[in-house]
Design a protein around this motif. Structure first.
Motif, short mmCIF file in Angstrom:
data_model
loop_
_atom_site.label_atom_id
_atom_site.label_comp_id
_atom_site.label_asym_id
_atom_site.label_seq_id
_atom_site.Cartn_x
_atom_site.Cartn_y
_atom_site.Cartn_z
N PHE A 482 0.98 -1.38 0.08
CA PHE A 482 -0.05 0.06 0.09
C PHE A 482 0.88 1.36 0.05
CE2 PHE A 482 -2.99 -2.56 2.59
CZ PHE A 482 -3.65 -3.27 1.58
N ASP A 483 0.23 2.36 -0.36
CA ASP A 483 1.10 3.59 -0.34
C ASP A 483 0.52 4.46 0.56
OD1 ASP A 483 2.86 3.31 -2.95
OD2 ASP A 483 1.00 3.08 -4.15
N VAL A 484 1.64 5.20 1.09
CA VAL A 484 1.03 6.25 2.34
C VAL A 484 1.08 7.41 1.72
CG1 VAL A 484 1.58 7.06 4.35
CG2 VAL A 484 2.65 4.89 4.17
N ILE A 485 -0.24 8.00 1.60
CA ILE A 485 -0.36 9.26 0.69
C ILE A 485 0.16 10.29 1.67
CG2 ILE A 485 -2.26 10.83 -0.02
CD1 ILE A 485 -4.04 8.58 -0.39
N TYR A 486 -0.24 10.45 3.02
CA TYR A 486 0.41 11.16 3.85
C TYR A 486 0.63 10.80 5.18
CZ TYR A 486 0.72 15.27 6.85
OH TYR A 486 1.16 16.11 7.80
N ALA A 487 1.53 11.11 6.06
CA ALA A 487 1.65 10.98 7.53
C ALA A 487 2.69 11.84 8.02
CB ALA A 487 2.14 9.27 7.58
N PRO A 488 2.66 12.21 9.14
CA PRO A 488 3.32 13.56 9.61
C PRO A 488 5.02 13.01 9.56
CG PRO A 488 1.60 13.20 11.18
CD PRO A 488 1.35 12.18 10.05
N GLY A 489 5.75 13.52 8.86
CA GLY A 489 7.08 13.18 8.97
C GLY A 489 7.47 12.39 7.60
N LEU A 490 6.66 12.17 7.17
CA LEU A 490 6.93 11.05 5.80
C LEU A 490 7.13 11.88 4.58
CD1 LEU A 490 5.07 7.85 6.14
CD2 LEU A 490 7.58 8.30 6.96
N GLY A 491 7.89 11.50 3.55
CA GLY A 491 8.10 12.48 2.53
C GLY A 491 7.31 11.68 1.30
N PRO A 492 7.42 12.28 0.05
CA PRO A 492 6.60 12.00 -0.90
C PRO A 492 7.04 10.54 -1.54
CG PRO A 492 8.21 13.59 -1.63
CD PRO A 492 8.18 13.60 -0.12
N GLU A 493 8.42 10.08 -0.99
CA GLU A 493 8.89 8.56 -1.63
C GLU A 493 7.96 7.54 -1.06
OE1 GLU A 493 10.63 9.67 2.54
OE2 GLU A 493 10.43 10.86 0.70
N THR A 494 7.12 7.72 -0.19
CA THR A 494 6.36 6.92 0.27
C THR A 494 4.77 6.50 -0.23
OG1 THR A 494 5.29 7.89 2.09
CG2 THR A 494 7.44 6.43 2.58
N SER A 495 4.59 7.57 -1.04
CA SER A 495 3.09 8.09 -1.32
C SER A 495 2.86 7.19 -2.82
CB SER A 495 2.95 9.51 -1.51
OG SER A 495 3.62 9.92 -2.47
N ASN A 496 4.02 6.99 -3.55
CA ASN A 496 3.67 6.43 -4.97
C ASN A 496 4.80 5.35 -5.32
OD1 ASN A 496 2.46 6.59 -7.35
ND2 ASN A 496 3.76 7.99 -8.54
N ARG A 497 4.89 4.39 -4.41
CA ARG A 497 5.83 3.20 -4.72
C ARG A 497 5.29 2.12 -5.37
NH1 ARG A 497 7.94 2.13 1.17
NH2 ARG A 497 9.25 0.44 0.11
N PHE A 498 4.14 1.82 -4.91
CA PHE A 498 3.54 0.33 -5.38
C PHE A 498 2.40 0.49 -6.66
CE2 PHE A 498 4.94 -0.14 -1.09
CZ PHE A 498 5.84 -1.05 -1.36
N ASN A 499 1.41 1.13 -6.20
CA ASN A 499 0.40 1.54 -7.02
C ASN A 499 0.65 2.88 -7.98
OD1 ASN A 499 -1.39 -0.54 -6.33
ND2 ASN A 499 -1.49 0.40 -4.36
N VAL A 500 1.78 2.64 -8.65
CA VAL A 500 2.12 3.87 -9.23
C VAL A 500 1.49 4.66 -10.34
CG1 VAL A 500 4.62 4.82 -10.61
CG2 VAL A 500 4.47 2.89 -8.98
N LEU A 501 1.56 5.98 -10.25
CA LEU A 501 0.84 6.83 -11.10
C LEU A 501 1.81 7.71 -11.71
CD1 LEU A 501 -1.90 8.16 -8.57
CD2 LEU A 501 -2.23 6.37 -10.28
N PRO A 502 1.47 8.08 -12.94
CA PRO A 502 2.63 9.00 -13.55
C PRO A 502 2.41 10.51 -13.00
CG PRO A 502 0.82 8.23 -15.25
CD PRO A 502 0.51 7.86 -13.86
N VAL A 503 1.62 11.18 -12.24
CA VAL A 503 1.80 12.16 -11.22
C VAL A 503 1.02 11.68 -10.16
CG1 VAL A 503 1.01 14.67 -11.09
CG2 VAL A 503 1.70 13.64 -13.43
N ASP A 504 1.61 12.00 -8.96
CA ASP A 504 1.19 11.73 -7.67
C ASP A 504 0.18 12.83 -7.27
OD1 ASP A 504 0.47 10.46 -5.27
OD2 ASP A 504 2.49 10.99 -4.50
N VAL A 505 -1.27 12.41 -7.89
CA VAL A 505 -2.18 13.82 -7.77
C VAL A 505 -2.86 13.69 -6.14
CG1 VAL A 505 -2.74 13.76 -10.09
CG2 VAL A 505 -3.90 11.95 -8.67
N TYR A 506 -2.85 12.38 -5.65
CA TYR A 506 -3.36 12.17 -4.35
C TYR A 506 -2.68 12.73 -3.02
CZ TYR A 506 -6.17 8.77 -6.86
OH TYR A 506 -7.23 8.51 -7.83
N ARG A 507 -1.12 12.78 -3.29
CA ARG A 507 -0.52 13.28 -2.20
C ARG A 507 -0.52 14.88 -2.46
NH1 ARG A 507 3.43 12.71 1.57
NH2 ARG A 507 4.59 14.45 1.84
#
Length: 777
Positions: A482-507
């Protein structure tokens, strides 16, 4: 007017309201909820058309005989309306691809107008014959309509919605027997027909043909599919379908490598499918996003609106010491227990049958975990399938109540479907952020979100997240891909790792919602209306914006656009059609009157404003009643019963208030101006009361407004009684104005909320006070 005739008017009016409420249920089942409001428009259009027809017939032919004959035709008109629903192959999904669908829709609507035309002729004919007694005639109609509302709930609770149509036909036959000038020849036959139809309404279940695009219709196509449960009550139709080929696990991780057992499915009104997992599916719960909470908390768990689903099974499997399930619909619980008895009879599970918002205000216990699972099926937002649905679980006020049920360390878990571009998932996230801000908390420190291939799951902590908790959440997500869209202290590297999108619109969307300034800008720039829903504007699934119109029109007939690209367009289309029909129905009778009557403009404006004002009060009261009473059917029945009955009392007293009519209308406008801002606070404060007290409070509000609202129409008819040929025309004007305002009130509530709709009613009655001065002259 004789007592027998007043009883007849009351019975026919009760039949009309019973049919109207039954049609709202039938439309919800056969099509979708946003078609249900058409039942109100259809009913009012029939009443307006009756006034036009009476005016054309003329005073010498529009009287008590017409009234009785129309009532006698009511049962046949009901049969024609139901036959059109069953036999005319209208398909809402194909309406922009096949022009013939407009003809099918017109044929259905024309047939369904007929019963209301008959009921309108029965009441309007009596008014035309005895305009000096308008107070008693109109009072009988209003009180009868109020009784029809209560009767609707009673019948729908024990019989399917089509059976209520038979009961309506029976009441119409009884009304015809009372209205006929020579009752001795007709009463036995009318009585026998009434008894037959009322008995049949409790035993006969005429079939309904569901839309082929509804979930139940789709699941029925699966190999070896079988319906194992099918029941109806006043609020829903519940079906359970089983097949060895059905697999439904929303958000299941691609890391799961085991076998997925068959899943039994529950549907509400043929749609909104819910899985009913048994203990055989328990292992699956470790691989759904909402189970991440069990890596963070172990304690009492609350599952809301949870008559079925993996959240209950997950809480039990992960060893939560107490699991409380809240479900308001007894049929859902009955079906769930029958399909998964090992789950619902678990010793650690406690089931509470109550409306969720009421439970949140009444319950004093707090929970370490609170689940709010998705209960609607995935829908392309552009389809607008739920756009007119009042949804009080995803408003800002609801999130405040949800947070209040958390312990100091508690976590709220909310799951929604992913949409492209971001819409419903962001709307929920925004409502949670605003609720936290209203409580003085920083959203960025209290929120986190995880996405699977098809779902987004929000985690809201009562206290700020710690670094250790964020690490455990991220580890759970990574192990399940699963991708972590947002959590305090986590950067964008966790939000588009597995279900990869061309542009990470959700974060981008979720982070923009965390601060007021960026939230406002993102909402303004979004192609959809994603402003947080509130209790005064609870249309969570309303995403339509005017900017979408060019794209929708450009794609008509070229792309797949259910309902023509948006449920909102159904309202606009209905408003345009009813506007043209209303203009025709109002202006056409003037030719029959020969010369335009003196002060016809004053008559037109006065009765136009009355029709508009009444519906601009009625619609918001019913929609706010849904929050207070828990379901649209209950709200419609209680509010309409109180409002119509109280208006009947006011109408009966109208003869005594003719001289004070402008003052009464001005006072009513002032009362509505005070009600508009205070109604929401009153409803919210009463949510925790027992159901009986909430019903009493609802009736108290609607009675206080309904009594003065019942006076102006009957008083106006008595004022113009000297020009008796104008009375049916005034009936037509009032009915047509009601048609337009029924749609206009929905539009006002969608755009500005219920206070705006009530404010429009206050303006209408204020202007009517001015028109009343001219009418008296």
């Amino acid at each position: 007017m004789r007592l027998r005739s007043r009883v007849g008017i009351g019975l026919v009016s009760a039949a009309g309201l019973l049919m109207e409420i039954a049609l709202t249920r039938i439309f919800s089942i056969v099509q979708w909820y946003h078609f249900a409001f058409l039942a109100v428009g259809i009913g009012l259009l029939g009443y307006g058309a009756s006034g036009t027809l009476l005016t054309i017939l003329g005073r010498d032919r529009a009287g008590e005989t017409v009234s009785a004959c129309a009532a006698g035709l009511f049962p046949a008109a009901v049969a024609a309306a139901y036959g059109a629903l069953l036999l005319v192959p209208f398909d809402a999904y194909r309406i922009v691809l096949e022009p013939v669908q407009f003809a099918y829709l017109a044929a259905q609507l024309a047939a369904m107008v007929l019963p209301f035309l008959c009921a309108g002729l029965a009441v309007g004919g009596a008014l035309a014959a005895r305009p000096q007694e308008a107070g008693s005639v109109y009072a009988a109609s209003l009180v009868g309509s109020g009784a029809g509302c209560l009767l609707a709930v009673g019948i729908l609770q024990v019989a399917p919605a089509p059976a209520a149509l038979l009961a309506a036909a029976g009441l119409g036959a009884a009304g015809a027997g009372c209205l006929w000038p020579r009752p001795s020849r007709l009463v036995p036959a009318a009585g026998a027909l009434t008894a037959l139809l009322l008995a049949a309404s409790l035993t006969v279940t005429p079939p309904l043909r569901l839309s082929p695009y509804k979930a139940l219709s789709q699941y029925a196509l699966f190999p070896d599919a079988r319906i194992t449960f099918s029941r109806s009550n006043a609020v829903s139709r519940v079906d359970v379908v089983a097949s060895g080929a059905i697999r439904a696990v929303p958000g299941l991780s691609p890391a799961y490598r085991g076998r997925v057992p068959p899943t039994t499915i529950l549907t509400l009104d043929g749609d909104a499918p819910r899985p009913l997992p048994g203990m055989a599916q328990a292992a699956l719960t470790a691989f759904i996003p909402s189970s991440a909470v069990y890596a963070l908390r172990r304690g009492p768990t609350l599952v809301l609106d949870g008559g079925a689903g993996f959240e209950i099974l997950g809480a039990l499997r992960h060893g939560m010491p107490e699991v409380v399930v809240v479900e308001s619909n007894p049929l859902v619980l009955e079906a769930a227990v029958g399909a998964a008895p090992s789950v619902f009879r678990h010793p650690r599970l406690r089931v509470v049958r109550e409306d969720v918002r009421v439970f949140l205000r009444r319950e004093k216990a707090r929970f370490d975990v609170v689940h709010l699972p998705p209960r609607e099926s995935f829908q392309v937002i552009a389809s607008g399938a739920y756009s007119l649905t009042e949804h009080y679980l995803y408003t800002v006020e609801a999130f405040r109540d949800l947070i209040d049920r958390l312990t100091a360390d508690g976590i709220l878990v909310v799951t929604r479907w992913l949409q492209q571009p971001p819409s419903e998932e962001v709307k929920v996230w925004a409502a949670a952020a605003v609720a936290l801000e209203q409580l003085g908390l920083a959203p960025a420190a209290h929120l986190a979100a995880v996405r699977s291939l098809h779902t987004a799951t929000l985690f809201l902590g009562r206290r700020p997240w710690t670094a250790a908790e964020v690490a455990r959440l991220a580890a759970f997500a990574a192990s399940r891909r699963f991708d972590v869209i947002y959590a305090p202290g986590l950067g964008p590297e966790t939000s588009n790792r597995f279900n990869v999108l061309p542009v990470d619109v959700y974060r981008a969307a979720f982070t923009a919602m965390l601060a007021p300034a960026t939230r406002r800008q993102y909402i303004e720039d979004s192609p959809f209306d994603i402003a947080p829903a509130t209790d005064s504007r609870p249309f969570f699934f309303h995403f339509f914006r005017r900017q979408q119109v060019p794209a929708i029109l450009a794609g008509l007939g070229r792309t797949w656009q259910p309902f023509g690209g948006g449920g909102y367009l159904v309202i606009l289309g209905a408003f345009a059609v009813t506007l043209l029909l209303s203009i025709l129905l109002v202006l056409w009778p003037l030719r029959r009157l020969g010369t335009v009557p003196a002060r016809a403009g004053t008559v037109l404006v006065y009765f136009l404003l009355l029709g508009a004002g009444y519906l601009f009060v009625e619609i918001p009261l019913m929609q706010q009643g849904i929050l207070l009473l828990g379901h649209p059917t209950y709200a419609v029945s209680v509010v309409l019963f109180g409002l119509l009955t109280a208006s009947g009392i006011g109408s009966a007293q109208s003869g005594r208030l003719l001289r004070r009519l402008p003052h009464l209308l001005g006072g009513l406008a002032g009362a509505l101006l005070l009600t508009a801002p205070g109604l929401g606070a009153l409803v919210h404060g009463a949510l925790g009361l027992p159901l009986g007290l909430r019903v009493v409070l609802t009736l108290a509000v609607v009675v206080l407004l309904g009594v003065p609202m019942g006076v102006p129409f009957a008083a106006g008819i008595q004022v113009i009684a000297r020009r008796a040929e104008v009375v049916p025309w005034a009936w037509a004007v009032n009915g047509c104005a009601s048609v337009l305002s029924a749609t206009g009130a929905v539009l006002a509530a969608l755009q500005g909320g219920f206070p705006v709709a009530l404010g429009c009613a206050a303006v209408a009655y204020g202007l009517a006070a001015v028109a009343a001065v001219g009418l008296r002259r």
